[in-house]
Design a protein around this motif. Structure first.
Motif: not given
Length: 211
Positions: A160-188
């Motif tokens: 493993v490349n240690p640089a790939d394990l560090v978060c980077s806003e410029a690269s979503p493939t670096k670090g461990f990202w997770n995204t959540a979303s919510v809706t009630n059918g109208i918006g969120g």
């Protein structure tokens, strides 16, 4: 002589701020009078009920090393309601692909931790993978929060490349990202967070054997 009136026709339209306007034509003798009842628009009108929406915030905790090559990742998914009314919601959670030469043990979820009332339930079969991103559904009163927690354990490969394990806003493939979303059918909304893994440096000490 008394003149009797009857509703001839009612037409409901919607104006540019999303409020309904009821137009009613009343037959008075041979004359029709068109009256409109606006449900909002000015201070003298009756305010209409605008739809509310829930919000979600994702937060990443610091990664915890559990063995020489394994790290536990933990994220919280916080659903809130400030709409002024009780809302139903559906929350989803989607982990990003792991960096190269990193494997995962699968995801688990717990919750919700409820503050301010309401109820929520985890969706059976959630894995975060394609077709299985719905995390939970619930009913949340105004001013309440529902917090869910998702976790996994990752194993770092020897190459493993240690640089790939560090978060980077410029690269979503670096670090461990997770995204959540919510809706009630109208918006969120949706919210993302990232955590980094920093493997300890290995020191090698060489000594000469004494003969």
């Amino acid at each position: 002589r008394a003149v009797c009136g009857q509703v001839h026709r009612g037409v409901s339209t919607t104006n540019d701020v999303g409020c309904s306007v009821q137009h009613v034509e009343i037959a008075v003798g041979v004359e029709k009078i068109r009256r409109s009842h606006r449900q909002c628009g000015t201070a003298n009108d009756v305010a209409c009920s605008q739809p509310g929406t829930p919000t979600v915030a994702k937060a990443a905790q610091s990664a915890v090393q559990v063995s020489a090559t394994q790290w536990k990742l933990t994220y919280t998914v916080t659903v809130t309601n400030t709409s002024g009314k009780t809302l139903a919601y559906t929350a989803s959670d989607t982990p990003a692909a792991l960096p190269a030469n990193v494997t995962g043990s699968g995801w688990t979820a717990t919750g919700p931790t409820v503050t301010g009332g309401g109820s929520g339930a985890l969706t059976a079969g959630w894995t975060g993978g394609a077709g299985h991103t719905e995390l939970a559904t619930g009913l949340i009163p105004n001013g309440a929060t529902h917090v869910y927690t998702v976790t996994t354990t990752v194993t770092l490969g020897t190459s493993v490349n240690p640089a790939d394990l560090v978060c980077s806003e410029a690269s979503p493939t670096k670090g461990f990202w997770n995204t959540a979303s919510v809706t009630n059918g109208i918006g969120g909304n949706d919210s993302s967070a990232c955590t980094s893994v920093t493997p300890p440096k290995v020191s090698i000490v060489k000594s000469d054997a004494t003969v």
